[in-house]
Write a protein that holds these residues in place. Structure first.
Motif, PDB file in Angstrom:
ATOM      1  N   LYS A 451    -100.222 -43.979  69.331  1.00  0.00           N
ATOM      2  CA  LYS A 451    -101.245 -43.598  70.304  1.00  0.00           C
ATOM      3  C   LYS A 451    -102.497 -43.124  69.581  1.00  0.00           C
ATOM      4  CE  LYS A 451    -101.921 -40.784  74.457  1.00  0.00           C
ATOM      5  NZ  LYS A 451    -101.286 -39.815  75.391  1.00  0.00           N
ATOM      6  N   GLY A 452    -103.636 -43.680  69.987  1.00  0.00           N
ATOM      7  CA  GLY A 452    -104.896 -43.311  69.359  1.00  0.00           C
ATOM      8  C   GLY A 452    -105.097 -43.920  67.990  1.00  0.00           C
ATOM      9  N   GLN A 453    -104.259 -44.876  67.622  1.00  0.00           N
ATOM     10  CA  GLN A 453    -104.339 -45.522  66.312  1.00  0.00           C
ATOM     11  C   GLN A 453    -104.659 -47.005  66.461  1.00  0.00           C
ATOM     12  OE1 GLN A 453    -103.759 -43.846  63.176  1.00  0.00           O
ATOM     13  NE2 GLN A 453    -104.033 -42.086  64.514  1.00  0.00           N
ATOM     14  N   GLY A 454    -105.561 -47.320  67.389  1.00  0.00           N
ATOM     15  CA  GLY A 454    -105.933 -48.710  67.598  1.00  0.00           C
ATOM     16  C   GLY A 454    -104.744 -49.536  68.039  1.00  0.00           C
ATOM     17  N   THR A 455    -104.595 -50.718  67.457  1.00  0.00           N
ATOM     18  CA  THR A 455    -103.461 -51.588  67.807  1.00  0.00           C
ATOM     19  C   THR A 455    -102.332 -51.466  66.794  1.00  0.00           C
ATOM     20  OG1 THR A 455    -104.550 -53.422  66.650  1.00  0.00           O
ATOM     21  CG2 THR A 455    -104.905 -53.254  69.030  1.00  0.00           C
ATOM     22  N   PHE A 456    -102.371 -50.444  65.958  1.00  0.00           N
ATOM     23  CA  PHE A 456    -101.324 -50.199  64.960  1.00  0.00           C
ATOM     24  C   PHE A 456    -100.165 -49.486  65.654  1.00  0.00           C
ATOM     25  CE2 PHE A 456     -99.832 -49.610  60.668  1.00  0.00           C
ATOM     26  CZ  PHE A 456    -100.574 -50.512  59.918  1.00  0.00           C
ATOM     27  N   ILE A 457     -99.430 -50.234  66.472  1.00  0.00           N
ATOM     28  CA  ILE A 457     -98.436 -49.680  67.400  1.00  0.00           C
ATOM     29  C   ILE A 457     -97.055 -50.227  67.054  1.00  0.00           C
ATOM     30  CG2 ILE A 457     -97.734 -49.612  69.829  1.00  0.00           C
ATOM     31  CD1 ILE A 457    -100.742 -49.929  70.535  1.00  0.00           C
ATOM     32  N   ALA A 458     -96.045 -49.399  67.255  1.00  0.00           N
ATOM     33  CA  ALA A 458     -94.667 -49.834  67.012  1.00  0.00           C
ATOM     34  C   ALA A 458     -93.721 -49.061  67.919  1.00  0.00           C
ATOM     35  CB  ALA A 458     -94.285 -49.634  65.558  1.00  0.00           C
ATOM     36  N   TRP A 459     -92.494 -49.567  68.027  1.00  0.00           N
ATOM     37  CA  TRP A 459     -91.424 -48.833  68.687  1.00  0.00           C
ATOM     38  C   TRP A 459     -90.098 -49.288  68.081  1.00  0.00           C
ATOM     39  CZ3 TRP A 459     -94.073 -52.867  70.950  1.00  0.00           C
ATOM     40  CH2 TRP A 459     -93.316 -53.985  71.346  1.00  0.00           C
ATOM     41  N   ASP A 460     -89.071 -48.514  68.315  1.00  0.00           N
ATOM     42  CA  ASP A 460     -87.738 -48.871  67.828  1.00  0.00           C
ATOM     43  C   ASP A 460     -86.989 -49.594  68.932  1.00  0.00           C
ATOM     44  OD1 ASP A 460     -88.212 -47.666  65.383  1.00  0.00           O
ATOM     45  OD2 ASP A 460     -87.452 -45.718  66.059  1.00  0.00           O
ATOM     46  N   SER A 461     -86.235 -50.613  68.526  1.00  0.00           N
ATOM     47  CA  SER A 461     -85.469 -51.415  69.474  1.00  0.00           C
ATOM     48  C   SER A 461     -84.023 -51.511  69.003  1.00  0.00           C
ATOM     49  CB  SER A 461     -86.062 -52.823  69.580  1.00  0.00           C
ATOM     50  OG  SER A 461     -85.179 -53.687  70.284  1.00  0.00           O
ATOM     51  N   PRO A 462     -83.062 -51.221  69.881  1.00  0.00           N
ATOM     52  CA  PRO A 462     -81.660 -51.333  69.486  1.00  0.00           C
ATOM     53  C   PRO A 462     -81.233 -52.779  69.242  1.00  0.00           C
ATOM     54  CG  PRO A 462     -81.846 -50.850  71.821  1.00  0.00           C
ATOM     55  CD  PRO A 462     -83.222 -50.736  71.257  1.00  0.00           C
ATOM     56  N   ARG A 463     -82.048 -53.747  69.713  1.00  0.00           N
ATOM     57  CA  ARG A 463     -81.753 -55.167  69.469  1.00  0.00           C
ATOM     58  C   ARG A 463     -82.998 -55.859  68.909  1.00  0.00           C
ATOM     59  NH1 ARG A 463     -82.301 -58.727  74.681  1.00  0.00           N
ATOM     60  NH2 ARG A 463     -83.762 -57.535  75.949  1.00  0.00           N
ATOM     61  N   ARG A 464     -83.560 -55.245  67.882  1.00  0.00           N
ATOM     62  CA  ARG A 464     -84.843 -55.669  67.339  1.00  0.00           C
ATOM     63  C   ARG A 464     -84.887 -57.156  66.992  1.00  0.00           C
ATOM     64  NH1 ARG A 464     -87.159 -54.324  62.362  1.00  0.00           N
ATOM     65  NH2 ARG A 464     -85.254 -55.157  61.423  1.00  0.00           N
ATOM     66  N   ASP A 465     -83.912 -57.627  66.211  1.00  0.00           N
ATOM     67  CA  ASP A 465     -83.963 -59.018  65.748  1.00  0.00           C
ATOM     68  C   ASP A 465     -83.872 -59.998  66.918  1.00  0.00           C
ATOM     69  OD1 ASP A 465     -84.182 -58.016  63.229  1.00  0.00           O
ATOM     70  OD2 ASP A 465     -82.101 -58.410  62.648  1.00  0.00           O
ATOM     71  N   GLU A 466     -83.098 -59.648  67.924  1.00  0.00           N
ATOM     72  CA  GLU A 466     -82.996 -60.496  69.124  1.00  0.00           C
ATOM     73  C   GLU A 466     -84.330 -60.526  69.871  1.00  0.00           C
ATOM     74  OE1 GLU A 466     -80.443 -60.754  73.322  1.00  0.00           O
ATOM     75  OE2 GLU A 466     -80.027 -59.153  71.854  1.00  0.00           O
ATOM     76  N   VAL A 467     -84.986 -59.385  69.957  1.00  0.00           N
ATOM     77  CA  VAL A 467     -86.286 -59.321  70.629  1.00  0.00           C
ATOM     78  C   VAL A 467     -87.300 -60.202  69.914  1.00  0.00           C
ATOM     79  CG1 VAL A 467     -88.253 -57.815  71.141  1.00  0.00           C
ATOM     80  CG2 VAL A 467     -85.929 -57.074  71.704  1.00  0.00           C
ATOM     81  N   LEU A 468     -87.336 -60.134  68.586  1.00  0.00           N
ATOM     82  CA  LEU A 468     -88.285 -60.950  67.831  1.00  0.00           C
ATOM     83  C   LEU A 468     -88.030 -62.436  68.034  1.00  0.00           C
ATOM     84  CD1 LEU A 468     -88.496 -59.001  64.428  1.00  0.00           C
ATOM     85  CD2 LEU A 468     -89.878 -58.714  66.488  1.00  0.00           C
ATOM     86  N   LYS A 469     -86.763 -62.818  68.050  1.00  0.00           N
ATOM     87  CA  LYS A 469     -86.421 -64.232  68.244  1.00  0.00           C
ATOM     88  C   LYS A 469     -86.785 -64.698  69.651  1.00  0.00           C
ATOM     89  CE  LYS A 469     -82.623 -67.551  67.872  1.00  0.00           C
ATOM     90  NZ  LYS A 469     -81.178 -67.742  67.550  1.00  0.00           N
ATOM     91  N   LYS A 470     -86.469 -63.893  70.653  1.00  0.00           N
ATOM     92  CA  LYS A 470     -86.784 -64.264  72.031  1.00  0.00           C
ATOM     93  C   LYS A 470     -88.286 -64.287  72.268  1.00  0.00           C
ATOM     94  CE  LYS A 470     -82.478 -63.058  74.352  1.00  0.00           C
ATOM     95  NZ  LYS A 470     -81.844 -62.327  75.460  1.00  0.00           N
TER      96      LYS A 470
END
Length: 512
Positions: A451-470
């Motif tokens: 927040k407040g850091q431009g588009t330098f945004i991230a979050w944690d995902s319990p199924r990260r690799d699946e999210v990236l593939k989808k």
């Protein structure tokens, strides 16, 4: 090449030079025919003026990714080149603006920008002009060994480009080849500075013992000193930079390393506003351990190196108070403060340099850069950071004028379109949208940060690799970092309508 030059010629005739927020309508021909009318209609319906009005209005998915043509190309490439880290096989002749194309007709919204390294869009006409200029041609075919044979206008290239955006308090630069190289050079500068101090100044010559012991890799010529870095940090893959990298074992296994210290980096709890007291305590713990290492480690640090946001290591943030605390420690103990802005620099955080968010009492001693700059090096302002003799910071190339010319064009485009301010505003819009998604899908978005850091945004995902593939199947190229972080690294031309496209497709993934 002929097609490239024709496009450059068209760009010269239409590229606006003085009108803010104007944009060229030059695009690769395939996109120009297929998407121009729809894109123009979309822009007309929006209060937001497009930086790339000829880019697609949405992703295009024709096959699975990778498709048959991409698979064939990967198979061929694999015979002569290691493709095991490949993300996708790109067709840059058909990529434009925020969109990256592949060989199968798929066109993806790219919110990863390679590795946070494409600044102002694919096939940007302004960059194409710079790339086809006589000065660029000369820099490429007569590439100078800059330490011995700098070209006549090297000072002008630096002053009108790289140094025009130098961080506050810095008026000099040492150019390099890559982000790893930039950090290695900064480390060398720190060690030479510290040893000059210990001898009594730059005017004091080396002793016979200094000279003879250095050839045997022994002290005092090869001094027992270190660079202090932080757990989960990433600073490159060369020998010195790799010794300060702590993000993933795969980078370090089997490689001899210097015995250098690592301090803990704060592990903040989110949302920040609900955990202020606990986070402040965590940052004080990390600062205390940093000071202990500075004073007690058996190889005394000559410098601290830190990323404003730990990127490769999981998109880990700390508050400005933590970084101000680091700066005060370096001043207190007379060591240098190196800020690694290889990934955070050049506008991505809503400031040209991320450390501008901190409100430091004094500037860092050195700031390293690469990625979106398309060149590399480190800035500094203290003349004592110049080695006392020639050839101490030296290699054949010492940077590349061709890449410095490209960075100058990038800087001009950033200023012309006010892209740093745009990125700050778009980042706020995107973060708000992700916050709403996190409320609806709390199991999908954990620890939303940036927040407040431009588009330098991230979050944690319990199924990260699946999210990236989808996401690829939904027409979006996204990256990951650390063990479970989804990280966004869009270009500086990313706008609200692109954010809407991203948010819509993320919601589709979360609903599956």
């Amino acid at each position: 090449m002929a097609s490239l030059l024709r496009t450059a010629g068209r760009a010269r005739s239409v590229l606006p030079r003085t009108i803010p927020h104007a944009t060229s309508r030059v695009a690769p021909i395939a996109f120009q025919r297929r998407h121009a009318s729809a894109a123009a209609a979309a822009v007309a319906d929006s209060s937001e003026q497009s930086f790339f009005p000829d880019e697609p209005t949405a992703p295009i998915i024709k096959t699975e990714i990778p498709g048959p043509e991409s698979k064939k190309a990967v198979e061929r490439l694999s015979k002569v080149f290691d493709t095991r880290s490949l993300n996708m096989m790109a067709d840059y002749s058909r990529s434009y603006g925020n969109y990256i194309a592949d060989l199968d007709g798929n066109v993806l919204l790219d919110v990863y920008a390679q590795i946070a390294s494409i600044p102002v869009g694919y096939n940007n006409p302004a960059l194409l002009l710079a790339a086809t200029s006589p000065s660029m041609a000369s820099a490429i075919i007569n590439r100078p060994a800059l330490g011995n044979f700098p070209q006549h206008d090297w000072a002008d290239i630096l002053e009108s480009g790289i140094l025009s955006v130098a961080p506050k308090g810095m008026n000099q630069v040492f150019t390099g080849q890559s982000g790893s190289d930039a950090n290695e050079l900064a480390y060398k500068a720190a060690f030479m500075w510290k040893r000059q101090q210990q001898r009594g100044g730059a005017h004091v010559d080396f002793s016979h013992e200094d000279i003879s012991s250095s050839m045997n890799n022994q002290s005092p010529g090869a001094p027992d000193m270190s660079i202090l870095s932080f757990k989960s940090g990433f600073h490159g893959r060369l020998f010195g930079s790799l010794s300060t990298t702590r993000s993933k074992p795969i980078h370090k296994i089997d490689i001899p390393a210097f015995d250098w210290p690592q301090a803990p980096f704060p592990s903040l709890k989110y949302p920040l506003e609900e955990n202020e007291a606990e986070n402040a305590k965590e940052e004080q713990r990390c600062l205390a351990e940093t000071e202990r290492l500075i004073t007690e480690y058996h190889s005394p640090p000559a410098a601290i190196v830190v990323e404003p946001i730990q990127s490769e290591g999981g998109d880990n943030h700390a508050t400005p108070a933590f970084f101000r605390g680091l700066r005060e420690l370096t001043k207190k103990h007379d060591i240098l403060f190196i800020v690694d802005e290889v990934q955070t620099g050049v506008g991505a955080t809503g400031k040209f340099w991320a450390h501008e968010h901190w409100g430091l009492s004094t500037p860092p001693d050195m700031v390293t850069f690469s990625k979106k700059a398309q060149t590399a090096g480190y800035y500094f302002g203290n003349n004592d950071l110049r080695p006392n003799k020639p050839y101490r910071q030296f290699n054949t190339w010492m940077g590349d004028p061709a890449r410095a010319i490209l960075f100058r064009a990038i800087i001009q485009e950033i200023k012309r379109l006010d892209l740093v301010s745009s990125t700050a505003a778009t980042g706020n819009y995107l973060f708000d949208g992700l916050q709403r998604l996190a409320e609806r899908y709390p199991s999908e978005i954990h620890n939303l940060r940036g927040k407040g850091q431009g588009t330098f945004i991230a979050w944690d995902s319990p199924r990260r690799d699946e999210v990236l593939k989808k996401a690829k199947g939904q027409g979006v190229n996204i990256g990951g970092s650390g063990e479970q972080a989804v990280r966004l690294r869009p270009m500086l031309i990313f706008q609200r309508r692109h954010a809407d496209l991203l948010l819509e497709r993320l919601e589709r993934i979360f609903q599956e």
